[in-house]
Design a protein around this motif. Structure first.
Motif, mmCIF file in Angstrom:
data_model
loop_
_atom_site.group_PDB
_atom_site.id
_atom_site.type_symbol
_atom_site.label_atom_id
_atom_site.label_comp_id
_atom_site.label_asym_id
_atom_site.label_seq_id
_atom_site.Cartn_x
_atom_site.Cartn_y
_atom_site.Cartn_z
ATOM 1 N N LYS A 84 -2.253 31.127 -24.129
ATOM 2 C CA LYS A 84 -2.710 31.040 -22.380
ATOM 3 C C LYS A 84 -3.878 31.398 -22.659
ATOM 4 C CE LYS A 84 0.621 33.712 -20.571
ATOM 5 N NZ LYS A 84 1.460 33.939 -20.002
ATOM 6 N N CYS A 87 -5.941 34.454 -18.781
ATOM 7 C CA CYS A 87 -5.079 35.940 -19.083
ATOM 8 C C CYS A 87 -5.934 36.806 -19.117
ATOM 9 C CB CYS A 87 -3.992 35.255 -19.910
ATOM 10 S SG CYS A 87 -2.462 36.856 -19.433
ATOM 11 N N GLU A 90 -3.468 40.384 -21.661
ATOM 12 C CA GLU A 90 -2.209 40.526 -23.187
ATOM 13 C C GLU A 90 -3.595 40.264 -23.682
ATOM 14 O OE1 GLU A 90 -0.139 37.313 -23.381
ATOM 15 O OE2 GLU A 90 0.535 37.020 -20.441
ATOM 16 N N ARG A 92 -2.719 39.634 -27.428
ATOM 17 C CA ARG A 92 -2.236 39.399 -29.051
ATOM 18 C C ARG A 92 -2.911 37.803 -28.458
ATOM 19 N NH1 ARG A 92 0.986 34.926 -26.383
ATOM 20 N NH2 ARG A 92 1.357 35.300 -24.921
ATOM 21 N N VAL A 95 -4.389 34.403 -27.084
ATOM 22 C CA VAL A 95 -4.651 34.198 -25.355
ATOM 23 C C VAL A 95 -6.402 34.816 -24.925
ATOM 24 C CG1 VAL A 95 -4.385 35.749 -23.634
ATOM 25 C CG2 VAL A 95 -2.218 35.327 -25.034
ATOM 26 N N HIS A 271 5.756 37.013 -22.262
ATOM 27 C CA HIS A 271 5.054 35.494 -22.752
ATOM 28 C C HIS A 271 5.498 34.087 -22.443
ATOM 29 C CE1 HIS A 271 3.992 40.031 -25.156
ATOM 30 N NE2 HIS A 271 2.655 39.486 -23.324
#
Length: 491
Positions: A84, A87, A90, A92, A95, A271
């Motif tokens: 992603k 972003c 988030e 993780r 990202v 997610h």
């Protein structure tokens, strides 16, 4: 018990004396000692890992990493991954807030190195695959190495394209490579990887898993043969590969892996990953620890991983990436090595004191007889000390203590309990749930309300050991706990 709260921000604009005071808790002496390598470790390996926060659990208290998001293209699809972009909320792998060109990455790394003296490692972990998007990876490392020659370079890869670039990796003095290996049985891989892209075509099913497995093993063997340290990341997926990871651990150790990192599956439906949308659960902290405990004696385990974003900046567990977005960077920057040099010299002094405190704590616990094993949660901002307010913690480092000693076994992420001076009951309930199985929380400071709520849940919370070395404080708490128990039993 002297000490000061320590975090990355403590060193902004600091001179050597200020850094020394922050690290040592007020000690301005240069006689604190130096850190010695473990007796069983070769000098050349110690030199590679001693300042690398991912390859050394001890180093992660003092040193920071930085990931630059220059490699967006990927050649496989994983059921747990959804890369992603843009972003910021988030935390993780995969990202990022912004993708960079090699030149933009160069400017960002120099800026961070000037502002964050703890920086020791530059990594490329995507948000795609560093070896598949190789030209961008190679160009970025070349630019950075020319400006900051002492920074350690490392990359993360799924391994599919890795064998094609091992010679260049060695030539560029990249000492550390992480390979994500979730299976050594292609039948299990079918449940994890929908497809791969290899030799200009897409492969699916068992064929895809077989190719990926063969390439991962070849890449690992090639790196080992060249003396490059490898860390293996494996995602623990309950019901898919959780029991199989015992075999993964055995195989990667046999092929020369330096570390094996078992990471919990992140499968929040928000997610947008396949596993998240189909209801595949991640492991509980207890399940993860049980597997890690089973693997003791195999490949050396990494237990302090934070599953970092592909644009993370700072100490593990602390991400300052949003402070260094492109719109905040100067157009022209020049590297100043002085603050990083001062910081490294001071850490070398403090490590000796920390190691001495660890040894003393372990030796004192030998006298604690017939005491049960306990898990202790620590609120820390870094530096190896108990130095964070309970209400400000977004994670707790977890240690296991017994008469056999004290060892780090993991961390638990939580929501921050206190924001703007106000606590939320629902958030505190979440923190308590995250601390399941923990006997005590040691922190820099805690208020009466959360202390009472934790006590009602069977968790002792105290700031009595604030600013002590982590192991020192745990040892003192454990000795006091068991001394009180012995007094009750003899009464």
């Amino acid at each position: 018990m002297a000490g000061q709260l320590i975090g990355l921000q403590n060193f902004a604009g600091s001179d050597a004396e200020t850094m020394r005071a922050a690290l040592s808790g007020g000690c301005s002496s240069s006689q604190c000692g130096s850190s010695d390598k473990p007796d069983s470790m070769p000098d050349e390996v110690w030199a590679k890992i001693k300042d690398h926060p991912c390859y050394s659990e001890e180093a992660h208290h003092y040193f920071a990493r930085m990931h630059v998001a220059v490699a967006p293209a990927c050649n496989i699809q994983c059921n747990y991954c959804n890369r992603k972009y843009d972003c910021a909320n988030e935390s993780r792998p995969g990202v990022v807030s912004e993708k960079l060109t090699p030149e933009q990455a160069q400017r960002k790394v120099i800026t961070v190195a000037n502002e964050v003296p703890q920086l020791s490692v530059l990594g490329i972990a995507g948000p795609g695959d560093a070896c598949y998007d190789w030209k961008k990876t190679r160009d970025t490392f070349g630019l950075i190495a020319a400006d900051i020659p002492d920074i350690k370079l490392c990359l993360s890869t799924n391994g599919l394209a890795l064998p094609d670039h091992v010679d260049e990796i060695a030539d560029m003095n990249i000492d550390h490579v992480t390979i994500t290996i979730n299976m050594v049985d292609p039948e299990i891989g079918v449940q994890i990887y929908p497809w791969i892209f290899y030799k200009n075509r897409r492969w699916t099913g068992l064929d895809a898993s077989k190719i990926l497995h063969e390439r991962q093993m070849l890449g690992l063997e090639m790196l080992t043969a060249r003396g490059i340290l490898t860390k293996i990341n494996s995602v623990m997926i309950p019901g898919v590969n959780d029991t199989h990871l015992m075999e993964v651990n055995r195989v990667v150790k046999e092929k020369g892996a330096f570390l094996h990192n078992i990471m919990p599956l992140i499968s929040d439906p928000a997610h947008g990953t396949h596993y998240g949308l189909t209801g595949q659960r991640g492991p509980t902290p207890a399940e993860l620890k049980a597997l890690q405990d089973q693997l003791e004696g195999g490949a050396k385990l990494m237990r302090h991983c934070r599953q970092c974003r592909a644009d993370a900046v700072g100490l593990l567990g602390e991400d300052r990436g949003q402070e260094f977005t492109l719109d905040q960077l100067e157009e022209a920057v020049a590297y100043d090595p002085s603050r990083r040099g001062n910081y490294r010299a001071l850490v070398a002094e403090m490590r000796g004191e920390h190691e001495a405190a660890k040894r003393a704590a372990s030796e004192s616990l030998v006298e604690v007889q017939r005491a049960p094993v306990a898990l202790v949660a620590i609120a820390t901002k870094g530096g190896g000390r108990i130095n964070q307010h309970f209400g400000h913690a977004t994670e707790f480092q977890i240690y296991e203590v017994s008469s056999q000693g004290i060892k780090f076994v993991g961390h638990r992420k939580t929501e921050q309990y206190c924001e703007g001076g106000w606590g939320e009951d629902a958030t505190l309930d979440g923190v308590i749930a995250a601390l399941e199985g923990v006997s005590a929380v040691l922190c820099g400071k805690i208020g009466d309300c959360p202390k009472e709520s934790l006590a009602a849940a069977g968790i002792v919370a105290t700031d009595v050991y604030a600013l002590e070395w982590i192991e020192e404080g745990i040892g003192h708490w454990y000795e006091q706990l068991n001394g009180q128990q012995e007094q009750r039993q003899s009464a």
